[in-house]
Scaffold this active site. Structure first.
Site, PDB file in Angstrom:
ATOM      1  N   CYS A 156       6.231  -8.746   1.153  1.00 37.74           N
ATOM      2  CA  CYS A 156       6.677  -9.734   2.119  1.00 37.74           C
ATOM      3  C   CYS A 156       7.551 -10.767   1.434  1.00 37.74           C
ATOM      4  O   CYS A 156       7.857 -10.684   0.253  1.00 37.74           O
ATOM      5  CB  CYS A 156       5.464 -10.426   2.753  1.00 37.74           C
ATOM      6  SG  CYS A 156       4.244  -9.286   3.433  1.00 37.74           S
ATOM      7  N   LEU A 190       6.292  -7.333   5.710  1.00 33.86           N
ATOM      8  CA  LEU A 190       6.462  -5.885   5.686  1.00 33.86           C
ATOM      9  C   LEU A 190       5.064  -5.304   5.746  1.00 33.86           C
ATOM     10  O   LEU A 190       4.289  -5.418   4.788  1.00 33.86           O
ATOM     11  CB  LEU A 190       7.184  -5.431   4.418  1.00 33.86           C
ATOM     12  CG  LEU A 190       7.361  -3.916   4.241  1.00 33.86           C
ATOM     13  CD1 LEU A 190       8.271  -3.347   5.319  1.00 33.86           C
ATOM     14  CD2 LEU A 190       7.914  -3.595   2.856  1.00 33.86           C
ATOM     15  N   GLY A 197       2.725  -9.156  -1.691  1.00 33.36           N
ATOM     16  CA  GLY A 197       2.326  -8.221  -2.737  1.00 33.36           C
ATOM     17  C   GLY A 197       1.150  -7.358  -2.351  1.00 33.36           C
ATOM     18  O   GLY A 197       0.824  -7.189  -1.178  1.00 33.36           O
TER      19      GLY A 197
END
Length: 618
Positions: free
Chosen positions: A2, A59, A86
């Site tokens: 992200c 994401l 992460g």
């Protein structure tokens, strides 16, 4: 994976403490968050409090429904709020431990494990995490912001001072969306950029710093406290060679298999070299164990349409990758694809601009960046997560400078012998006289050697190899990880790097060089681990760097772009047009790798200046 951003400020009128400021500050955090859209194409969120604001672009990889961010400990009256980027690979074990300690979970995401872990352990949480991550936690009760970055610096995190506090973001462009910050570059920044030393902390941008790998910042009313929770240390190595090989095998096996968890399609980058082949073999085996013998891992390589006919070796490349990658894919049993790129597409100004915008820097590697960006775009059509072999050369001693007597004896950073003193850019003579990059390099090198930990009684060979490995792991690797992160995230692709597991790095760093080169060549220990996992041709293939196009029409087009760049006065204020002229006039097929790289960087410099419009204070 992200993008995160936000700020904290204790100036009374900075945030939502006065009427009318809510709307203004909501607009600021939304603008900062919007700059991270390509890092997180799936969702966006912001949180605005009295003294802090957090933004997040997502994401979705784990728990797409439950992992929404920014994440608060309770929705009605948050006491702790997290924006996280992460993957934490040991989140299942930490979740079980936290549950035993009385914590309840609303989601199955690793994000919530980080949040609850902070509630339990405070800043001590960082020591317990295994993975790649960068995150910000606002603690409403303590009125403090915590910024944390993973041990090897796989995930980026930048910060800058603002009135009454700091702003932060996954990329510098997020900071420049804050009204108190703007893109400005001074002499120190140009030294950082064009010296190719890859320092930790300072950046190209004036006032913008990186949270160090293995570092954290605590920002409160009493100021800013920086702390390193992890650094490489020197420890005695007691195992014999068979025991060492077995331990390396166990560590590589563990980290490769641990990084396969995802709720989205996953693949592997398979170049046909030792590093990626071992990694792909372990991942493919784990998928078959988990999903049955018919499960097949997708793997990808990159090539150029002319490469088979026009490949010529250079200082970094000894052979054509594609046949080795295809052979490795067949041997392992992957669903293998080669993404074939048109060399002339690498000249497309929009592709090149996208790369420069992603990197926030004029310092890249030209067509190798553009081709990687296009490769990631193709992979993203089918997969959201990819495994990559970054760091194996640093961990296991794969680079030429570990083995070349001249590089070993050189009293400078060893990669400068490969890239050349002027590969970054021949500088305008007036600017060069002011920057004095040679003196900067010498002083930085001396400081870098002081930071290398040693054991008493090391013989000269072990002493020097420990220096070379430390320099490679703490500096050279940084720019490779930056490159992989920026170009993959610009396409919304998460790339995982198992060889960056800190336990593997620590163990290899303290393994004697005599064991790391016991068969008389590079990466002996990884070759031992890979025996039986890779074809013999791959196991004993010489080190080969990321491929570059050799098409003469690409080089001719690059020369034209560089001429146009040097027509700009702003470019000539930085670059030395006279030194670059021979590279502009040379026959395309006669251009050396170093000459071409300089032209690549002149073109990138012009794109960078045009996009960022930085204020230059020299």
């Amino acid at each position: 994976m992200c993008g995160i951003t936000g700020w904290v400020s204790f100036r009374p009128d900075t945030l939502a403490t006065q009427a009318g400021h809510d709307l203004q500050n909501a607009g600021v955090i939304e603008a900062m968050t919007a700059t991270m859209a390509r890092r997180g194409p799936d969702a966006a969120g912001v949180w605005l409090g009295t003294h802090a604001a957090l933004g997040h672009r997502r994401l979705s990889v784990l728990d797409p429904v439950g992992g929404v961010q920014p994440m608060a400990d309770r929705p009605d009256r948050p006491g702790v709020v997290l924006s996280y980027s992460g993957e934490v690979y040991n989140h299942h074990r930490l979740r079980a431990e936290l549950r035993r300690l009385g914590h309840e979970f609303r989601t199955r995401s690793d994000t919530e494990v980080v949040l609850r872990g902070y509630q339990q352990w405070g800043t001590g949480l960082a020591d317990r995490l295994e993975g790649m991550y960068a995150f910000a936690i606002w603690d409403e009760h303590r009125e403090q912001l915590l910024l944390v970055r993973d041990r090897l610096g796989v995930k980026p995190l930048f910060w800058a001072r603002i009135d009454g506090g700091v702003a932060f973001g996954s990329e510098p462009k997020a900071l420049f969306a804050h009204p108190e910050l703007s893109p400005r570059v001074d002499a120190d920044g140009l030294r950082e950029a064009y010296s190719l030393l890859f320092n930790t902390g300072p950046t190209l941008w004036a006032g913008v710093r990186e949270v160090p790998p293995g570092g954290l910042l605590v920002i409160g009313r009493d100021g800013i406290r920086e702390h390193r929770y992890w650094e490489l240390t020197a420890r005695p190595h007691t195992a014999d060679l068979p025991g060492t090989v077995e331990q390396v095998r166990s560590l590589v096996n563990h980290t490769a298999r641990a990084q396969l968890e995802a709720d989205v399609p996953l693949c592997s980058l398979l170049s046909g070299g030792l590093d990626s082949t071992v990694l792909t073999a372990l991942a493919a085996d784990e998928l078959r164990l988990t999903y049955g013998t018919q499960a097949r891992l997708r793997s990808y390589a990159v090539d150029y349409s002319d490469q088979a006919e026009s490949f010529t070796g250079d200082v970094l490349r000894t052979g054509h990758d594609t046949p080795y990658a295809a052979e490795a894919g067949r041997f392992i049993g992957t669903d293998h694809s080669t993404v074939v790129l048109d060399p002339l597409a690498l000249l497309d100004p929009e592709h090149r601009r996208a790369v420069v915008v992603a990197r926030d820097s004029p310092i890249g590697v030209g067509d190798m960046d553009t081709s990687l960006y296009l490769l990631f775009g193709e992979i993203r059509r089918h997969s959201t997560v990819a495994l990559s072999g970054e760091a194996a050369d640093e961990v296991f001693g794969g680079y030429p400078w570990f083995h070349n007597p001249a590089a070993i004896a050189a009293e400078t950073f060893p990669w400068l012998l490969v890239t050349g003193d002027e590969a970054a850019m021949p500088l305008n003579p007036e600017l060069a006289a002011e920057l004095r990059i040679g003196e900067f390099r010498d002083a930085t090198y001396r400081d870098a050697l002081v930071a290398v930990p040693h054991l008493d009684g090391e013989d000269p060979t072990e002493h020097r190899q420990r220096e070379l490995q430390h320099l490679s792991l703490t500096r050279w690797l940084r720019q490779l990880l930056h490159r992989k992160d920026r170009l993959s995230m610009a396409q919304g692709l998460e790339v995982r790097v198992p060889y960056c597991d800190h336990r593997l790095v620590e163990y290899a760093f303290n393994t004697p060089w005599s064991m790391k080169s016991h068969d008389g060549r590079e990466k002996s220990l990884l070759r031992d681990v890979g025996t039986g996992m890779a074809p013999e041709s791959v196991l004993y293939r010489p080190k080969n760097h990321y491929p570059a196009t050799h098409h003469p029409e690409y080089t001719r087009g690059l020369q034209q772009l560089a001429r146009a760049a040097l027509d700009l006065s702003a470019v000539r204020e930085i670059a030395d047009a006279a030194v670059l002229k021979p590279a502009l006039d040379a026959a395309p097929e006669r251009l050396s790798w170093g000459q071409r790289l300089r032209l690549e960087r002149v073109v990138d410099l012009s794109l960078w200046l045009d996009h960022h419009r930085p204020t230059l204070t020299l």
